[in-house]
Scaffold this motif. Structure first.
Motif, PDB file in Angstrom:
ATOM      1  N   ILE A   1      28.638 -39.838  12.550  1.00  0.00           N
ATOM      2  CA  ILE A   1      28.789 -39.241  11.648  1.00  0.00           C
ATOM      3  C   ILE A   1      28.498 -40.244  10.218  1.00  0.00           C
ATOM      4  O   ILE A   1      27.790 -40.152   9.351  1.00  0.00           O
ATOM      5  N   PHE A   2      29.703 -40.919  10.136  1.00  0.00           N
ATOM      6  CA  PHE A   2      29.688 -41.750   9.057  1.00  0.00           C
ATOM      7  C   PHE A   2      28.561 -43.019   8.536  1.00  0.00           C
ATOM      8  O   PHE A   2      28.792 -43.262   8.094  1.00  0.00           O
ATOM      9  N   MET A   3      28.500 -43.605  10.037  1.00  0.00           N
ATOM     10  CA  MET A   3      27.047 -44.674   9.873  1.00  0.00           C
ATOM     11  C   MET A   3      25.823 -43.456   9.557  1.00  0.00           C
ATOM     12  O   MET A   3      25.151 -43.881   8.598  1.00  0.00           O
ATOM     13  N   THR A   4      25.421 -42.686   9.960  1.00  0.00           N
ATOM     14  CA  THR A   4      24.374 -41.886   8.793  1.00  0.00           C
ATOM     15  C   THR A   4      24.939 -41.403   7.937  1.00  0.00           C
ATOM     16  O   THR A   4      23.503 -42.100   7.645  1.00  0.00           O
ATOM     17  N   MET A   5      25.827 -41.262   7.044  1.00  0.00           N
ATOM     18  CA  MET A   5      26.008 -41.267   5.694  1.00  0.00           C
ATOM     19  C   MET A   5      25.868 -42.241   5.138  1.00  0.00           C
ATOM     20  O   MET A   5      24.841 -42.252   4.705  1.00  0.00           O
ATOM     21  N   LEU A   6      26.543 -43.212   5.433  1.00  0.00           N
ATOM     22  CA  LEU A   6      26.144 -44.930   4.874  1.00  0.00           C
ATOM     23  C   LEU A   6      24.988 -44.954   4.444  1.00  0.00           C
ATOM     24  O   LEU A   6      24.418 -45.659   3.835  1.00  0.00           O
ATOM     25  N   PHE A   7      24.502 -44.780   6.052  1.00  0.00           N
ATOM     26  CA  PHE A   7      23.170 -45.484   6.164  1.00  0.00           C
ATOM     27  C   PHE A   7      22.713 -45.067   4.921  1.00  0.00           C
ATOM     28  O   PHE A   7      21.663 -45.549   4.502  1.00  0.00           O
ATOM     29  N   GLU A   8      22.446 -43.938   5.726  1.00  0.00           N
ATOM     30  CA  GLU A   8      21.648 -42.929   4.033  1.00  0.00           C
ATOM     31  C   GLU A   8      21.820 -43.410   2.811  1.00  0.00           C
ATOM     32  O   GLU A   8      20.512 -43.276   1.905  1.00  0.00           O
ATOM     33  N   ILE A   9      22.836 -43.843   2.984  1.00  0.00           N
ATOM     34  CA  ILE A   9      22.994 -43.884   0.898  1.00  0.00           C
ATOM     35  C   ILE A   9      22.597 -45.300   0.512  1.00  0.00           C
ATOM     36  O   ILE A   9      22.073 -45.584  -0.323  1.00  0.00           O
ATOM     37  N   GLY A  10      22.451 -46.487   1.448  1.00  0.00           N
ATOM     38  CA  GLY A  10      22.701 -47.826   1.725  1.00  0.00           C
ATOM     39  C   GLY A  10      22.284 -48.063   0.211  1.00  0.00           C
ATOM     40  O   GLY A  10      23.088 -48.080  -1.041  1.00  0.00           O
ATOM     41  N   SER A  11      21.177 -48.227  -0.459  1.00  0.00           N
ATOM     42  CA  SER A  11      20.690 -48.109  -1.975  1.00  0.00           C
ATOM     43  C   SER A  11      19.708 -47.383  -2.524  1.00  0.00           C
ATOM     44  O   SER A  11      19.864 -47.409  -4.131  1.00  0.00           O
ATOM     45  N   THR A  12      19.555 -46.151  -2.268  1.00  0.00           N
ATOM     46  CA  THR A  12      19.552 -45.089  -3.001  1.00  0.00           C
ATOM     47  C   THR A  12      19.519 -44.315  -4.164  1.00  0.00           C
ATOM     48  O   THR A  12      18.437 -44.240  -4.875  1.00  0.00           O
ATOM     49  N   PRO A  13      20.826 -44.655  -4.423  1.00  0.00           N
ATOM     50  CA  PRO A  13      20.921 -44.348  -5.678  1.00  0.00           C
ATOM     51  C   PRO A  13      20.787 -44.658  -6.689  1.00  0.00           C
ATOM     52  O   PRO A  13      20.727 -44.386  -7.881  1.00  0.00           O
ATOM     53  N   LEU A  14      20.833 -46.226  -6.045  1.00  0.00           N
ATOM     54  CA  LEU A  14      20.511 -47.532  -7.385  1.00  0.00           C
ATOM     55  C   LEU A  14      19.347 -46.996  -8.005  1.00  0.00           C
ATOM     56  O   LEU A  14      18.896 -47.760  -8.702  1.00  0.00           O
ATOM     57  N   PHE A  15      18.241 -46.810  -7.538  1.00  0.00           N
ATOM     58  CA  PHE A  15      16.810 -46.209  -8.069  1.00  0.00           C
ATOM     59  C   PHE A  15      16.711 -44.979  -8.161  1.00  0.00           C
ATOM     60  O   PHE A  15      17.576 -43.702  -7.391  1.00  0.00           O
ATOM     61  N   LEU A  16      15.715 -44.541  -9.077  1.00  0.00           N
ATOM     62  CA  LEU A  16      15.121 -43.362  -9.541  1.00  0.00           C
ATOM     63  C   LEU A  16      13.988 -43.021  -8.444  1.00  0.00           C
ATOM     64  O   LEU A  16      13.077 -43.125  -8.895  1.00  0.00           O
ATOM     65  N   ILE A  17      14.231 -42.123  -7.850  1.00  0.00           N
ATOM     66  CA  ILE A  17      13.033 -41.749  -6.718  1.00  0.00           C
ATOM     67  C   ILE A  17      12.898 -40.115  -7.215  1.00  0.00           C
ATOM     68  O   ILE A  17      13.563 -39.320  -8.023  1.00  0.00           O
ATOM     69  N   GLY A  18      11.653 -40.766  -7.120  1.00  0.00           N
ATOM     70  CA  GLY A  18      10.863 -39.518  -7.897  1.00  0.00           C
ATOM     71  C   GLY A  18      10.232 -39.399  -9.002  1.00  0.00           C
ATOM     72  O   GLY A  18      10.136 -38.603  -9.816  1.00  0.00           O
ATOM     73  N   GLY A  19      10.966 -40.545  -9.783  1.00  0.00           N
ATOM     74  CA  GLY A  19      10.380 -40.261 -10.981  1.00  0.00           C
ATOM     75  C   GLY A  19       9.034 -40.713 -11.846  1.00  0.00           C
ATOM     76  O   GLY A  19       9.089 -39.704 -12.977  1.00  0.00           O
ATOM     77  N   THR A  20       8.112 -40.317 -11.135  1.00  0.00           N
ATOM     78  CA  THR A  20       7.018 -39.795 -11.418  1.00  0.00           C
ATOM     79  C   THR A  20       7.076 -38.838 -12.103  1.00  0.00           C
ATOM     80  O   THR A  20       6.123 -38.515 -12.965  1.00  0.00           O
ATOM     81  N   VAL A  21       7.446 -37.601 -11.652  1.00  0.00           N
ATOM     82  CA  VAL A  21       7.361 -36.074 -11.703  1.00  0.00           C
ATOM     83  C   VAL A  21       8.899 -35.891 -13.207  1.00  0.00           C
ATOM     84  O   VAL A  21       8.842 -34.966 -12.968  1.00  0.00           O
ATOM     85  N   LYS A  22       9.821 -36.979 -14.024  1.00  0.00           N
ATOM     86  CA  LYS A  22      10.931 -36.900 -14.635  1.00  0.00           C
ATOM     87  C   LYS A  22      11.835 -36.233 -14.502  1.00  0.00           C
ATOM     88  O   LYS A  22      12.121 -36.329 -13.386  1.00  0.00           O
TER      89      LYS A  22
END
Length: 369
Positions: free
Chosen positions: A13-34
């Motif tokens: 459970i913990f590895m799944t969660m921490l792996f998915e976090i990764g660097s994702t919050p660093l970027f604005l995912i889907g920024g093309t739709v503002k």
């Protein structure tokens, strides 16, 4: 004889969660739709949930096997091994991307005068040592690190709320982008990163210390962390607004620097950098580990044989991009277009092969009678 490695339910459970976090919050995912980026991310997360169901179903019907064993079992020794080797290169490539992210992030925030090559070498050596010690060691890390990461993210959001920096009005109007545009933004790009990267767990679920497959645990962990990532996307947009967030190379760091008006605390960007280090390092380690495990299965040699060669390849290829801008452009461009081949196309072929074999087994007794 090499000891059989096992991982616990909590570690899954913990590895799944921490792996998915990764660097994702660093970027604005889907920024093309503002301001609708959180909607696009929600669509990507929903598609990733369906993909996760497929991956768990494949694991359920491949009891005790990892991805390499599945490929050779369903596609033949030669073709399966060839495809497995390509997957090992894919895992090493994804690990390399995280190594470069770690090095560049360190240079931008903590150690601007330290050569990026040196910091990347240190991160690779840390991962190399952990992988040498074994899978169980790596899976113990999230038990300590995940609560710490979530706590510090909570502190940042709380401080932003106290300062009044979060303005939900910046998310309006909702659905300014058409449904077609939202789907086009989410698929395949947001599905590929970060949600489709759950493909690595086809190399790891077989190590679960209980019989069967961790269905419920993986799905709950995925659902919780998807909501968290969507929430952080909303926070980024609500603090910066679509224009500034869209042009920021690292929106989350810019968000945290808005807290500089607080007189009793300074340099919160270091706090978020450490959180990102943890997520990036775990993701880099897991891809590195899967590359080593894959080659070990294909060659029949112990994993320790391949830790140093794979580490050297990962470190060497981390210099391929001339600068960080090019590195990001490749990662959020051509790389995301290739990912669905590994994350979706091959699993679908595996699922089809499993169904075909099950159908043949059911029809065989009838033919004999």
């Amino acid at each position: 004889m090499q000891k059989k490695e096992r991982i616990s339910t909590l570690q899954v459970i913990f590895m799944t969660m921490l792996f998915e976090i990764g660097s994702t919050p660093l970027f604005l995912i889907g920024g093309t739709v503002k301001q609708d980026s959180w909607l696009a991310m929600s669509i990507g997360a929903a598609a990733g949930f369906l993909l996760l169901l497929l991956l768990l179903w494949i694991q359920k019907h491949s009891s005790g096997q990892n991805l390499m064993n599945m490929l050779t079992a369903h596609f033949g020794r030669f073709s399966g091994s060839l495809l497995g080797g390509i997957y090992c290169l894919y895992f090493a490539y994804q690990s390399m991307r995280n190594v470069r992210d770690l090095g560049e992030l360190t240079a931008m925030t903590l150690l601007p005068r330290t050569p990026v090559s040196l910091t990347m070498l240190l991160f690779v050596l840390i991962a190399l040592y952990a992988i040498w010690k074994g899978t169980e060691v790596i899976f113990r890390l999230p038990e300590i690190l995940l609560p710490l990461v979530l706590f510090f993210y909570g502190v940042i959001v709380l401080l932003l709320g106290i300062m009044g920096a979060i303005d939900l009005g910046r998310l309006l109007p909702v659905f300014e982008s058409s449904p077609g545009m939202l789907v086009q933004t989410a698929l395949p790009d947001i599905l590929s990163f970060p949600f489709g990267q759950m493909i690595v767990f086809l190399m790891l679920w077989s190590l679960w210390d209980k019989p069967g497959v961790p269905y419920k645990q993986s799905l709950v962990a995925y659902a919780l962390i998807s909501l968290f990532l969507i929430f952080m996307n909303i926070v980024n947009m609500a603090v910066l607004g679509p224009t500034i967030a869209g042009i920021s190379q690292l929106p989350l760091l810019k968000v945290v620097r808005t807290l500089s008006n607080l007189k009793f605390i300074e340099r919160l960007d270091i706090l978020v950098t450490i959180q990102l280090f943890i997520g990036l390092l775990i993701k880099m380690m897991l891809f590195f580990l899967c590359a080593v495990k894959g080659i070990s299965v294909l060659t029949g040699k112990r994993e320790q044989w391949w830790v140093f060669p794979v580490g050297a390849v990962i470190y060497g290829t981390s210099f391929l991009a001339r600068n960080y801008t090019e590195h990001i452009a490749i990662g959020l461009g051509p790389s995301l277009k290739i990912d669905p081949l590994f994350q979706v196309a091959v699993p679908l072929l595996l699922a089809f092969s499993i169904l075909l074999r099950r159908t043949n087994k059911r029809s065989s007794p009838q033919k004999r009678t």
